[in-house]
Design a protein around this motif. Structure first.
Motif, PDB file in Angstrom:
ATOM      1  N   SER A  66       5.149  12.255   1.304  1.00 45.17           N
ATOM      2  CA  SER A  66       5.714  10.905   1.291  1.00 45.17           C
ATOM      3  C   SER A  66       5.914  10.390   2.715  1.00 45.17           C
ATOM      4  O   SER A  66       5.665   9.216   3.007  1.00 45.17           O
ATOM      5  CB  SER A  66       7.055  10.904   0.544  1.00 45.17           C
ATOM      6  OG  SER A  66       6.873  11.180  -0.824  1.00 45.17           O
ATOM      7  N   LYS A  67       6.357  11.274   3.591  1.00 48.02           N
ATOM      8  CA  LYS A  67       6.545  10.878   4.987  1.00 48.02           C
ATOM      9  C   LYS A  67       5.204  10.528   5.636  1.00 48.02           C
ATOM     10  O   LYS A  67       5.089   9.541   6.371  1.00 48.02           O
ATOM     11  CB  LYS A  67       7.229  12.006   5.769  1.00 48.02           C
ATOM     12  CG  LYS A  67       8.653  12.309   5.327  1.00 48.02           C
ATOM     13  CD  LYS A  67       9.232  13.443   6.159  1.00 48.02           C
ATOM     14  CE  LYS A  67      10.614  13.854   5.659  1.00 48.02           C
ATOM     15  NZ  LYS A  67      11.194  14.948   6.473  1.00 48.02           N
ATOM     16  N   GLU A  68       4.196  11.357   5.352  1.00 46.70           N
ATOM     17  CA  GLU A  68       2.868  11.101   5.921  1.00 46.70           C
ATOM     18  C   GLU A  68       2.301   9.785   5.417  1.00 46.70           C
ATOM     19  O   GLU A  68       1.578   9.090   6.148  1.00 46.70           O
ATOM     20  CB  GLU A  68       1.927  12.258   5.559  1.00 46.70           C
ATOM     21  CG  GLU A  68       2.273  13.553   6.282  1.00 46.70           C
ATOM     22  CD  GLU A  68       1.473  14.735   5.757  1.00 46.70           C
ATOM     23  OE1 GLU A  68       0.608  14.515   4.866  1.00 46.70           O
ATOM     24  OE2 GLU A  68       1.715  15.868   6.217  1.00 46.70           O
ATOM     25  N   ASN A  69       2.619   9.433   4.189  1.00 41.90           N
ATOM     26  CA  ASN A  69       2.163   8.161   3.617  1.00 41.90           C
ATOM     27  C   ASN A  69       2.665   6.987   4.459  1.00 41.90           C
ATOM     28  O   ASN A  69       1.914   6.041   4.745  1.00 41.90           O
ATOM     29  CB  ASN A  69       2.669   8.040   2.176  1.00 41.90           C
ATOM     30  CG  ASN A  69       2.340   6.706   1.550  1.00 41.90           C
ATOM     31  OD1 ASN A  69       1.235   6.178   1.713  1.00 41.90           O
ATOM     32  ND2 ASN A  69       3.302   6.125   0.837  1.00 41.90           N
ATOM     33  N   ILE A  70       3.923   7.045   4.860  1.00 43.75           N
ATOM     34  CA  ILE A  70       4.485   5.971   5.686  1.00 43.75           C
ATOM     35  C   ILE A  70       3.898   6.011   7.091  1.00 43.75           C
ATOM     36  O   ILE A  70       3.472   4.982   7.640  1.00 43.75           O
ATOM     37  CB  ILE A  70       6.023   6.093   5.736  1.00 43.75           C
ATOM     38  CG1 ILE A  70       6.615   5.709   4.386  1.00 43.75           C
ATOM     39  CG2 ILE A  70       6.601   5.213   6.843  1.00 43.75           C
ATOM     40  CD1 ILE A  70       8.128   5.741   4.341  1.00 43.75           C
TER      41      ILE A  70
ATOM     42  N   VAL B  51       0.841  -1.208   0.000  1.00 45.40           N
ATOM     43  CA  VAL B  51       0.000   0.000   0.000  1.00 45.40           C
ATOM     44  C   VAL B  51       0.873   1.255   0.000  1.00 45.40           C
ATOM     45  O   VAL B  51       0.607   2.224  -0.722  1.00 45.40           O
ATOM     46  CB  VAL B  51      -0.941   0.006   1.226  1.00 45.40           C
ATOM     47  CG1 VAL B  51      -1.674   1.345   1.327  1.00 45.40           C
ATOM     48  CG2 VAL B  51      -1.940  -1.130   1.137  1.00 45.40           C
ATOM     49  N   ILE B  52       1.930   1.232   0.810  1.00 49.39           N
ATOM     50  CA  ILE B  52       2.853   2.374   0.880  1.00 49.39           C
ATOM     51  C   ILE B  52       3.457   2.650  -0.497  1.00 49.39           C
ATOM     52  O   ILE B  52       3.532   3.794  -0.936  1.00 49.39           O
ATOM     53  CB  ILE B  52       3.965   2.110   1.924  1.00 49.39           C
ATOM     54  CG1 ILE B  52       3.378   2.162   3.337  1.00 49.39           C
ATOM     55  CG2 ILE B  52       5.105   3.113   1.776  1.00 49.39           C
ATOM     56  CD1 ILE B  52       4.359   1.764   4.429  1.00 49.39           C
ATOM     57  N   LYS B  53       3.867   1.581  -1.183  1.00 45.66           N
ATOM     58  CA  LYS B  53       4.482   1.736  -2.514  1.00 45.66           C
ATOM     59  C   LYS B  53       3.475   2.241  -3.545  1.00 45.66           C
ATOM     60  O   LYS B  53       3.777   3.113  -4.371  1.00 45.66           O
ATOM     61  CB  LYS B  53       5.080   0.413  -2.979  1.00 45.66           C
ATOM     62  CG  LYS B  53       5.863   0.503  -4.301  1.00 45.66           C
ATOM     63  CD  LYS B  53       6.492  -0.833  -4.662  1.00 45.66           C
ATOM     64  CE  LYS B  53       7.366  -0.712  -5.900  1.00 45.66           C
ATOM     65  NZ  LYS B  53       6.645  -0.225  -7.070  1.00 45.66           N
ATOM     66  N   GLU B  54       2.253   1.721  -3.494  1.00 41.82           N
ATOM     67  CA  GLU B  54       1.229   2.094  -4.479  1.00 41.82           C
ATOM     68  C   GLU B  54       0.819   3.562  -4.364  1.00 41.82           C
ATOM     69  O   GLU B  54       0.459   4.193  -5.359  1.00 41.82           O
ATOM     70  CB  GLU B  54      -0.005   1.200  -4.305  1.00 41.82           C
ATOM     71  CG  GLU B  54       0.230  -0.240  -4.740  1.00 41.82           C
ATOM     72  CD  GLU B  54      -0.920  -1.152  -4.337  1.00 41.82           C
ATOM     73  OE1 GLU B  54      -1.861  -0.641  -3.670  1.00 41.82           O
ATOM     74  OE2 GLU B  54      -0.884  -2.348  -4.668  1.00 41.82           O
ATOM     75  N   LYS B  55       0.906   4.119  -3.161  1.00 44.16           N
ATOM     76  CA  LYS B  55       0.453   5.487  -2.936  1.00 44.16           C
ATOM     77  C   LYS B  55       1.528   6.539  -3.179  1.00 44.16           C
ATOM     78  O   LYS B  55       1.251   7.734  -3.040  1.00 44.16           O
ATOM     79  CB  LYS B  55      -0.077   5.622  -1.495  1.00 44.16           C
ATOM     80  CG  LYS B  55      -1.395   4.913  -1.256  1.00 44.16           C
ATOM     81  CD  LYS B  55      -1.930   5.224   0.126  1.00 44.16           C
ATOM     82  CE  LYS B  55      -3.301   4.602   0.344  1.00 44.16           C
ATOM     83  NZ  LYS B  55      -3.853   4.923   1.678  1.00 44.16           N
TER      84      LYS B  55
END
Length: 725
Positions: free
Chosen positions: A141-145, A97-101
């Motif tokens: 990107s940080k918030e995504n993780i 999910v992290i990679k896809e977003k």
């Protein structure tokens, strides 16, 4: 200079609204420019020309890469393991999910794929790789993780973040710094017995500081400036800004009490106290610029940034402060006191306090001097085993995810896992059999003390450069790791002769070790330059040999005690819970140099404001004892208030959670305590009482050669008195 500042003060007082409005307009323009450009801080702490830096440059050329990585460190709790199907699936699904977003993520790898689980299979880490450098990874990107790892945490798996990308940014301007300013306001209110008068130094200091900070932010877009630079600049700029305004306002109130008009009082204060402010500020600036002696770019920029804020503190003090006094002088003079404050504090008692202390010192000069010198000498003892290092995640607060990740990785793989050394092995035409030579090299390196393991050599595209990873048994800040780096470099000399392979050690740990060593080597040179400069400067100011010598020796005492107490607490771990340090840790490699530069400037501030009054009285009376008592009575109060303001501001930074800010605030807080209250208010007057008239001795031939700086403004004061009479 005093005459020009006198004229400038009168000009500012007569054009108050224009100058105040102009300064605010300048601030707004600079702020708008800074906000539009944004900031681009660089965290590069390297030394051009060092072996580790040369090796790093060679590796980047051979292995070009513009990527960065984030490590997701997992710890299975409640007797669970990371190999269980349930947990493994949660981790794998979350990574997908992290990679896809995020289109900037080029790959993800789970702990099972990397095969990095610890012996108990409960700790491991995943790697997320970006196609941009660490400083280019966006907040999105940080918030995504951060948002997606909550799924793993909800499953009972502790998940922390580490790697190239920082998730715990340094905070500046938090509640602790505000507390320091509030305490400074209280001290000013007690000093002036007026809420309005107490607010003016803070307002003017904030104007000067804001201009300096915004200019630094603009500068980050064109120069390599670290985030630590703006912290140091804010810390020092705020403190000296308040102090310089305090000195000028105090003299203004004295002149008003003597019957001078508001405009004339402002002009006199600017010509006398303003001269001392300019002199003191220039000494601070020169000391900060002296940080360039180490020839380390990031340290030089730290000095330049702080010097910029001090420069604007001077400008505001001699231009904007007089303008405010010209506008509000009738409301902040000694005849206008806040009724609420006046009920709490009696001004006549305040005025006698420095005199009482002066009499106490004058009656017991030998005891005060001996006790003060002995106390500071004892506190300085721990400096003998001071160790220097650059900060890493292990020195951060336990509240940060990087520190928790650091602890997990250390627990799982040992402290050496986070202090890996990279050896660049370069073959030459004389290397007859590279594979055999590399095998012999790895065997030799494996036999060194404190080596946990050595990886096989990884060849580069050219076929001439190979990378060898060495994992030590100890952590990056341990002295044994430093010894290992030195051992590898010594071994490299013999291996180059026997195997015709050139070895160069690099990696974050080696770079940090080189920087710390460079700073350690530069420390004595920088200290000697500062001490020599201060002696010459004070000879010019006070036209004496023994007064400057005493001042320099006092600075050495306060400096030794400051660094000794810093080692005692931060490095040795004594009282760390009391001061809120997360862990005992070696001293920041750039901290001693910064402390020397800043403490020197502040020490000269206090020396000038205290002793210049003594010299003025001695010049008129020829009575050395009377001069010391007059200096203590007339200037002791303002030096005490200035010292307390410095302490309150620096303490605000000391209470901050970031270990770098905390360490700087701690050292400077106790540096001011030792210098302002033990040295300047104790040892200095005691020694001058003992020396008597000899304090002011200056050979006649030297007296003729030296220029007259006249920072007391004697020349124009005589003219004013003549016209007044």
């Amino acid at each position: 200079m005093a005459k020009y500042l006198y004229k400038l003060g009168k000009l500012a007082a007569n054009n108050s609204k224009k100058i105040i409005g102009g300064s605010i307009l300048i601030l707004l323009v600079i702020a708008i420019i800074a906000m539009n450009l944004g900031s681009n801080f660089s965290e590069d702490m390297s030394i051009p020309g060092s072996e580790s830096e040369k090796a790093l440059h060679l590796i980047k050329k051979e292995f070009p890469s513009n990527t960065s990585q984030v490590q997701l460190v997992f710890n299975a709790l409640e007797n669970k393991t990371l190999v269980s199907e349930e947990i493994s699936n949660i981790i794998t699904d979350t990574l997908k999910v992290i990679k896809e977003k995020d289109s900037h993520i080029v790959s993800v790898a789970s702990p099972l794929e990397l095969g990095n689980l610890n012996k108990d299979t409960n700790i491991g880490y995943a790697i997320v790789t970006y196609n941009v450098a660490a400083d280019k990874v966006s907040e999105k990107s940080k918030e995504n993780i951060i948002e997606n790892i909550e799924n793993i945490r909800d499953a009972g798996i502790q998940t922390e973040l580490s790697g190239d990308v920082s998730f715990s940014e340094m905070e500046i301007g938090g509640i602790t710094e505000v507390i320091g300013v509030v305490v400074a306001f209280v001290i000013l209110a007690i000093t002036f017995i007026s809420l309005l008068a107490a607010g003016l130094p803070i307002i003017t200091a904030v104007i000067g500081l804001a201009i300096g900070i915004f200019l630094i932010m603009i500068g980050t877009n064109y120069l390599d400036i670290t985030s630590v630079s703006i912290t140091l600049a804010a810390m020092l700029g705020l403190a000296v800004g308040i102090d310089y305004a305090l000195f000028i306002m105090t003299r203004f109130r004295v002149q008003r009490k003597e019957g001078y008009s508001v405009q004339e009082s402002v002009a006199i204060a600017n010509g006398t106290a303003g001269s001392a402010v300019v002199f003191a500020g220039i000494t601070v600036i020169i000391a900060l610029l002296g940080l360039s002696v180490a020839k380390i770019p990031f340290l030089t920029m730290m000095g330049l940034s702080a010097a910029l804020c001090v420069l604007f503190a001077i400008f505001i003090a001699i231009i904007v402060v007089p303008a405010f006094l010209g506008l509000l002088g009738h409301k902040v003079g000694p005849d206008r006191k806040n009724s609420f404050i006046s009920k709490i504090i009696k001004s006549d008692k305040k005025q006698t306090t420095p005199d009482r202390w002066g009499n106490f010192v004058a009656k017991r000069p030998w005891k005060v001097a001996i006790i003060g010198i002995a106390l500071l000498s004892i506190i300085a003892i721990p400096i003998s085993h001071m160790e220097l290092t650059l900060p890493d995640n292990g020195s951060k607060s336990e509240e940060t995810t990087e520190r928790r990740a650091y602890d997990l990785l250390t627990k799982a793989y040992g402290p050496g896992h986070l202090s890996t050394l990279i050896v660049a092995a370069k073959t030459s035409s004389e290397t007859t059999n590279p594979q055999v030579a590399l095998s012999d090299t790895i065997e030799e390196l494996s036999g060194l003390s404190n080596v946990k393991n050595v990886s096989p050599a990884i060849p580069g595209p050219s076929g001439e450069l190979y990378l060898i990873s060495i994992t030590p048994e100890t952590g990056a800040a341990d002295s044994e790791t430093k010894d290992l780096v030195n051992d590898i470099r010594e071994k490299a000399k013999t291996l180059e002769k026997s195997n015709h392979i050139k070895l160069m050690v690099t990696g974050t740990t080696a770079v940090n070790i080189d920087i710390s060593q460079k700073l350690s080597d530069a420390l004595p040179i920088f200290a000697l330059l500062i001490i020599g400069f201060s002696f010459i400067l004070l000879v010019l100011v006070f036209r004496s040999i023994l007064v400057p010598l005493k001042a320099v020796l006092g600075f050495v005492l306060s400096l030794g005690a400051t660094l000794g107490f810093t080692v005692f607490v931060i490095q040795d771990g004594n009282l760390i819970d009391l001061f809120g340090f997360p862990i005992a840790y070696p001293i920041l490699s750039f901290l001693p140099v910064i402390v020397i530069g800043i403490l020197f400037g502040l020490a000269m501030d206090y020396e000038v404001f205290l002793v210049s009054r003594m010299r003025e009285v001695y010049t008129h009376t020829g009575d050395a004892r009377k001069a010391v008592l007059a200096g203590m009575k007339d200037s002791g109060g303002v030096v005490t208030a200035a010292g307390l303001i410095m302490i309150s501001v620096f303490t605000g930074f000391m209470l901050a959670p970031d270990p770098i800010i905390k360490a700087m605030g701690f050292s400077l807080t106790f540096g001011v305590i030792f210098d302002a209250f033990v040295v300047r208010m104790g040892i200095v007057p005691a020694v001058m009482i003992i020396m008597g008239k000899a304090s002011w001795y200056l050979p006649k031939w030297l007296d003729k050669l030296l220029p007259n700086l006249d920072i007391e403004g004697e020349s124009f004061m005589k003219e004013i008195e003549r016209k007044r009479n």
